[in-house]
Design a protein around this motif. Structure first.
Motif, mmCIF file in Angstrom:
data_model
loop_
_atom_site.group_PDB
_atom_site.id
_atom_site.type_symbol
_atom_site.label_atom_id
_atom_site.label_comp_id
_atom_site.label_asym_id
_atom_site.label_seq_id
_atom_site.Cartn_x
_atom_site.Cartn_y
_atom_site.Cartn_z
ATOM 1 N N GLY A 169 70.087 85.105 47.566
ATOM 2 C CA GLY A 169 69.097 84.044 47.669
ATOM 3 C C GLY A 169 69.008 83.226 46.403
ATOM 4 N N SER A 170 68.004 82.376 46.376
ATOM 5 C CA SER A 170 67.826 81.469 45.246
ATOM 6 C C SER A 170 66.354 81.122 45.096
ATOM 7 N N PHE A 171 66.022 80.650 43.910
ATOM 8 C CA PHE A 171 64.719 80.032 43.696
ATOM 9 C C PHE A 171 64.948 78.530 43.722
ATOM 10 N N ALA A 172 64.451 77.880 44.749
ATOM 11 C CA ALA A 172 64.639 76.439 44.902
ATOM 12 C C ALA A 172 63.422 75.869 45.612
ATOM 13 N N PRO A 173 62.544 75.192 44.889
ATOM 14 C CA PRO A 173 61.343 74.635 45.513
ATOM 15 C C PRO A 173 61.703 73.641 46.612
ATOM 16 N N PRO A 174 60.940 73.599 47.693
ATOM 17 C CA PRO A 174 61.181 72.615 48.743
ATOM 18 C C PRO A 174 60.807 71.214 48.258
ATOM 19 N N TYR A 175 61.315 70.220 48.940
ATOM 20 C CA TYR A 175 60.901 68.844 48.644
ATOM 21 C C TYR A 175 59.469 68.639 49.115
ATOM 22 N N ALA A 176 59.133 69.264 50.246
ATOM 23 C CA ALA A 176 57.769 69.208 50.784
ATOM 24 C C ALA A 176 57.627 70.284 51.845
ATOM 25 N N VAL A 177 56.387 70.645 52.127
ATOM 26 C CA VAL A 177 56.067 71.562 53.216
ATOM 27 C C VAL A 177 55.063 70.850 54.118
ATOM 28 N N ILE A 178 55.371 70.788 55.408
ATOM 29 C CA ILE A 178 54.485 70.109 56.353
ATOM 30 C C ILE A 178 54.113 71.094 57.458
ATOM 31 N N ASN A 179 52.855 71.451 57.501
ATOM 32 C CA ASN A 179 52.358 72.409 58.491
ATOM 33 C C ASN A 179 51.694 71.687 59.651
ATOM 34 N N ASP A 180 52.042 72.088 60.840
ATOM 35 C CA ASP A 180 51.420 71.562 62.052
ATOM 36 C C ASP A 180 50.737 72.724 62.762
ATOM 37 N N PHE A 181 49.403 72.721 62.766
ATOM 38 C CA PHE A 181 48.662 73.833 63.357
ATOM 39 C C PHE A 181 48.948 74.010 64.850
ATOM 40 N N ASN A 182 49.384 72.951 65.527
ATOM 41 C CA ASN A 182 49.632 73.061 66.962
ATOM 42 C C ASN A 182 50.738 74.048 67.296
ATOM 43 N N PHE A 183 51.661 74.269 66.362
ATOM 44 C CA PHE A 183 52.728 75.236 66.622
ATOM 45 C C PHE A 183 52.171 76.643 66.796
ATOM 46 N N LEU A 184 51.009 76.920 66.214
ATOM 47 C CA LEU A 184 50.446 78.264 66.270
ATOM 48 C C LEU A 184 49.950 78.637 67.662
ATOM 49 N N LYS A 185 49.664 77.622 68.477
ATOM 50 C CA LYS A 185 49.060 77.880 69.783
ATOM 51 C C LYS A 185 49.989 78.643 70.723
ATOM 52 N N THR A 186 51.298 78.551 70.510
ATOM 53 C CA THR A 186 52.247 79.215 71.409
ATOM 54 C C THR A 186 52.722 80.561 70.879
ATOM 55 N N LEU A 187 52.209 80.995 69.732
ATOM 56 C CA LEU A 187 52.608 82.290 69.192
ATOM 57 C C LEU A 187 52.106 83.425 70.070
ATOM 58 N N ASP A 188 52.893 84.496 70.174
ATOM 59 C CA ASP A 188 52.360 85.674 70.859
ATOM 60 C C ASP A 188 51.383 86.372 69.913
ATOM 61 N N ASP A 189 50.667 87.355 70.440
ATOM 62 C CA ASP A 189 49.607 87.985 69.654
ATOM 63 C C ASP A 189 50.143 88.650 68.391
ATOM 64 N N ARG A 190 51.353 89.219 68.475
ATOM 65 C CA ARG A 190 51.917 89.895 67.300
ATOM 66 C C ARG A 190 52.171 88.893 66.179
ATOM 67 N N ASP A 191 52.746 87.754 66.509
ATOM 68 C CA ASP A 191 53.038 86.761 65.486
ATOM 69 C C ASP A 191 51.767 86.069 65.006
ATOM 70 N N TRP A 192 50.774 85.935 65.878
ATOM 71 C CA TRP A 192 49.495 85.355 65.467
ATOM 72 C C TRP A 192 48.870 86.197 64.357
ATOM 73 N N ARG A 193 48.817 87.517 64.582
ATOM 74 C CA ARG A 193 48.151 88.373 63.600
ATOM 75 C C ARG A 193 49.031 88.672 62.385
ATOM 76 N N SER A 194 50.355 88.597 62.565
ATOM 77 C CA SER A 194 51.267 89.050 61.524
ATOM 78 C C SER A 194 50.996 88.393 60.174
ATOM 79 N N GLY A 195 50.774 87.083 60.183
ATOM 80 C CA GLY A 195 50.544 86.375 58.928
ATOM 81 C C GLY A 195 49.243 86.729 58.254
ATOM 82 N N LEU A 196 48.313 87.311 59.002
ATOM 83 C CA LEU A 196 47.033 87.674 58.404
ATOM 84 C C LEU A 196 47.175 88.808 57.397
ATOM 85 N N ALA A 197 48.284 89.551 57.476
ATOM 86 C CA ALA A 197 48.521 90.597 56.486
ATOM 87 C C ALA A 197 48.621 89.993 55.088
ATOM 88 N N GLU A 198 49.232 88.799 55.001
ATOM 89 C CA GLU A 198 49.357 88.153 53.692
ATOM 90 C C GLU A 198 47.997 87.665 53.192
#
Length: 382
Positions: A169-198
């Motif tokens: 791998g590498s350390f390379a900052p992105p040019y930008a990060v663009i989050n769209d909350f609408n993508f979260l609506k189709t996640l299954d329950d496992r993926d919905w909760r998974s990020g909450l661990a962080e």
């Protein structure tokens, strides 16, 4: 006679982490404005197959968006659909498809590789962008809770190799990060909760008030209430960004406080052949390191119970059969090798207060595993 010439320079990095909805609606100019600041930019899209499956119109939306903003971007090729999840990081040939595309379509340092997907796809595509032409501009569009609040906002990229997570791998900052909350609506329950661990992770090591907030909103988060999820993601992302902006953004040393709970999680993922989600493994790793901190005499019993209760309330398991003391002790060695220096593990002095140690007691690791196993079997804790 020795001649030594010293070189010293600083390279500034700046990138925006944006939060929005319907980013491919032609009326939303966020992405177009990011890509084409001066002129129309050559752009290549890489899309997670899971995202494409759950959003069957996405490719056409990308094309329509590009047509509506020809003064800002033009697609140099059809979007590339790649396998989602750890499969994208386990097969080097997938990354090589992106690198080949940079050759075939003349994608250079003034072009953009835009990756849409979960953290694994973003890691892989980011690595391909970082090593092609020694660095092509990379825009991340995270589509999971985990990637929007953690992995997608950082500076790390990579793939798995030699049976080890993120070995290349590498350390390379992105040019930008663009989050769209609408993508979260189709996640299954496992993926919905998974990020909450962080979110639990950063709260425990950095901000006790955020942990309190997570406790109060655990039921709503578990029921997929979008408003508290948005708040959690933005707050968690901000804390990750604050850490990255600190003393060691490229991890030249061995201190990695944001890896609290991760040394065990990485080993557990490998032991289960990545059938366990990263966030699920991190939740177990957090439970383990919190239990270890308690057995070490650092964390009060009532604090440990609050932590385990929150993890459970969000729907996570506290134990996995692959979790054994001996497996984890091997994982400690591998983690130290990954750090490239002395072993450095984050433990807890209290909720919201982390402290690093440079050694782990093998007997206490085994006892912590046994403690969690007994809880999972509905037995009395040891």
């Amino acid at each position: 006679m020795n001649t030594i010439l010293k070189q010293n320079f600083t390279v500034p990095f700046q990138y925006n982490v944006c939060f929005s909805e319907d980013i491919f609606d032609p009326k939303n100019t966020l992405l177009a404005g990011t890509l084409g600041k001066e002129k129309a930019s050559k752009t290549f899209f890489v899309i997670d197959s899971g995202v494409a499956e759950h959003h069957p119109n996405l490719v056409e939306q990308v094309k329509s968006y590009a047509k509506a903003h020809t003064d800002k971007l033009f697609l140099c090729a059809e979007p590339l659909i790649v396998p989602g999840g750890e499969a994208s990081k386990n097969d080097r040939a997938i990354m090589e498809q992106i690198m080949e595309a940079t050759h075939l379509y003349g994608i250079d340092r003034h072009s953009y590789i835009v990756a849409i997907g979960g953290g694994a796809v973003l890691d892989m595509a980011g690595f391909a962008a970082a090593i092609s032409h020694r660095g092509i501009r990379h825009i991340r569009i995270p589509t999971t809770v985990l990637s929007q609040n953690d992995s997608g906002v950082g500076v790390k990229n990579g793939i798995n190799a030699y049976g080890k997570k993120n070995y290349l791998g590498s350390f390379a900052p992105p040019y930008a990060v663009i989050n769209d909350f609408n993508f979260l609506k189709t996640l299954d329950d496992r993926d919905w909760r998974s990020g909450l661990a962080e979110a639990i992770k950063v709260a425990l090591i950095k901000d006790g008030s955020f942990f309190d907030w997570l406790e109060r909103h655990a039921a709503a988060l578990a029921k997929r209430d979008m408003d508290p999820m948005k708040t959690s993601i933005i707050r968690c992302a901000q804390m990750h960004l604050d850490h990255i902006a600190g003393k060691d953004p490229f991890e030249m040393g061995s201190s990695r406080p944001l890896d609290f709970g991760h040394w065990a999680a990485h080993k557990l993922e490998h032991l289960t052949n990545y059938t366990i989600r990263h966030g699920e493994a991190v939740a177990i790793g957090i439970a383990l390191d919190s239990t270890y901190s308690h057995l070490k005499g650092w964390l009060k019993a009532e604090e440990l119970q609050r932590i385990l209760a929150l993890i459970s309330a969000l729907g996570f398991d506290l134990f996995d059969p692959a979790l054994t003391g001996e497996n984890l002790l091997k994982g400690l060695q591998e983690f130290q090798e990954h750090l490239g220096g002395q072993l450095t593990i984050m433990l807890l002095r209290g909720i919201g207060t982390g402290e690093e140690v440079h050694e782990m007691d093998g007997d206490l690791v085994r006892k912590a595993v046994a403690y969690l196993e007994q809880i999972s079997l509905k037995k009395e804790p040891v």
